[in-house]
Design an enzyme around this catalytic site. Structure first.
Site, short mmCIF file in Angstrom:
data_model
loop_
_atom_site.label_atom_id
_atom_site.label_comp_id
_atom_site.label_asym_id
_atom_site.label_seq_id
_atom_site.Cartn_x
_atom_site.Cartn_y
_atom_site.Cartn_z
N CYS A 143 1.56 -8.70 2.43
CA CYS A 143 1.79 -8.49 3.79
C CYS A 143 0.11 -8.87 4.47
O CYS A 143 -0.77 -8.46 4.05
CB CYS A 143 1.72 -6.98 3.90
SG CYS A 143 1.27 -6.14 5.50
N GLU B 44 -0.41 -1.10 -3.82
CA GLU B 44 -1.30 -1.77 -2.95
C GLU B 44 -2.89 -1.22 -3.14
O GLU B 44 -3.69 -2.11 -3.13
CB GLU B 44 -0.98 -1.21 -1.43
CG GLU B 44 -1.83 -1.50 -0.37
CD GLU B 44 -1.56 -1.05 1.00
OE1 GLU B 44 -2.62 -0.78 1.73
OE2 GLU B 44 -0.40 -1.00 1.30
#
Length: 284
Positions: A91, A121
């Site tokens: 992302c 993440e």
């Protein structure tokens, strides 16, 4: 009445990652490092096209997709050394955090990451901090007691984290006179989604949150909804919804995590419209 939150479903980063995965599914010996997103339906569809998920890389792999959650810098180096073609679906918001962390490590600052240490993440971001970051889950985290007010820190947060949790941690740091620079890294789509969910939950008699049990942003959405509406339910798909009994005159709000495909949301809305009087899917 049924109301669907306008921001329900795929966010920009997830949609980009999924599109990259499907558009490259034709490549020989292609894998994703970990599931591309937290959604079993998408993972199974990719697997049917020959794109499997692996937990580590080796010389047998020819093409690798870096998932939306991102990975540490060492993974890129390892893949290059093995001659593996990298398709980077990280992302862009997460990519920005990687860049900021790397820059501030070079400046000599210590890194604080506000988030869940087990989340992919966070593991990836910590990799760009040479795995030296102090990870703080919330204002009660013991790691806060390990901070040194004689040094300077650079602070970032998991993109899908709740803003109020991050703000409380920042308040504690200020109270303890910790020197830090904070970069706002919570994704704008996450903030918008949570605000919409809170507004909708205040209006409705019940809330349906659609998303994977492994999805951080879905869990946060459910927490937000449940704080405003006690009749909140978190489901992965329509199969779980059919076991819940609703009064036909009830007002139900629906939202969905960033990894929830549109077809799953559509199925839920269609089912609710079939059992609730005056059903519709107007956004808030």
């Amino acid at each position: 009445m049924i109301k669907l939150a306008k921001s329900a479903g795929f966010c920009f980063g997830v949609e980009r990652a999924v599109n990259l995965a499907f558009s490259n599914a034709h490549l020989k010996n292609i894998v994703t490092l970990g599931p591309i997103i937290h959604n079993n339906a998408v993972i199974n569809e990719l697997q049917a096209k020959g794109v499997t998920a692996v937990n580590s890389i080796n010389s047998d792999i020819e093409n690798i997709i870096i998932r939306s959650h991102g990975v540490g810098e060492d993974i890129y180096s390892e893949a290059v050394a093995l001659g593996i073609n990298i398709i980077d679906a990280t992302c862009p918001y997460v990519k920005k955090i990687h860049k900021l962390v790397k820059e501030n490590i070079k400046l000599g600052l210590s890194i604080i990451i506000i988030g869940d240490k087990e989340h992919p993440e966070i593991i990836g971001i910590n990799g760009w901090a040479k795995n030296s970051a102090i990870i703080i889950k919330d204002e009660y985290d013991y790691n806060i007691n390990l901070l040194d007010n004689k040094i300077s820190y650079f602070v970032v947060a998991q993109t899908t984290y709740k803003e109020e949790v991050v703000n409380k941690v920042k308040e504690i740091l200020l109270t303890k006179q910790i020197k830090f620079n904070y970069a706002h890294t919570i994704c704008s789509a996450t903030t918008k989604r949570q605000k919409e969910a809170r507004m909708l939950a205040k209006e409705m008699q019940a809330m349906i949150v659609i998303g994977s049990k492994h999805s951080s942003n879905t869990k946060k959405l459910f927490e937000v909804c449940r704080s405003e509406c006690k009749n909140s339910f978190c489901i992965e798909d329509i199969s779980e919804l059919t076991t819940i009994k609703f009064n036909e005159n009830i007002n139900i709000g629906v939202t969905a995590g960033a990894s929830t495909p549109k077809n799953i949301i559509d199925d839920v809305i269609f089912y609710l419209n079939s059992i609730i009087k005056g059903g519709n899917n107007n956004g808030i």
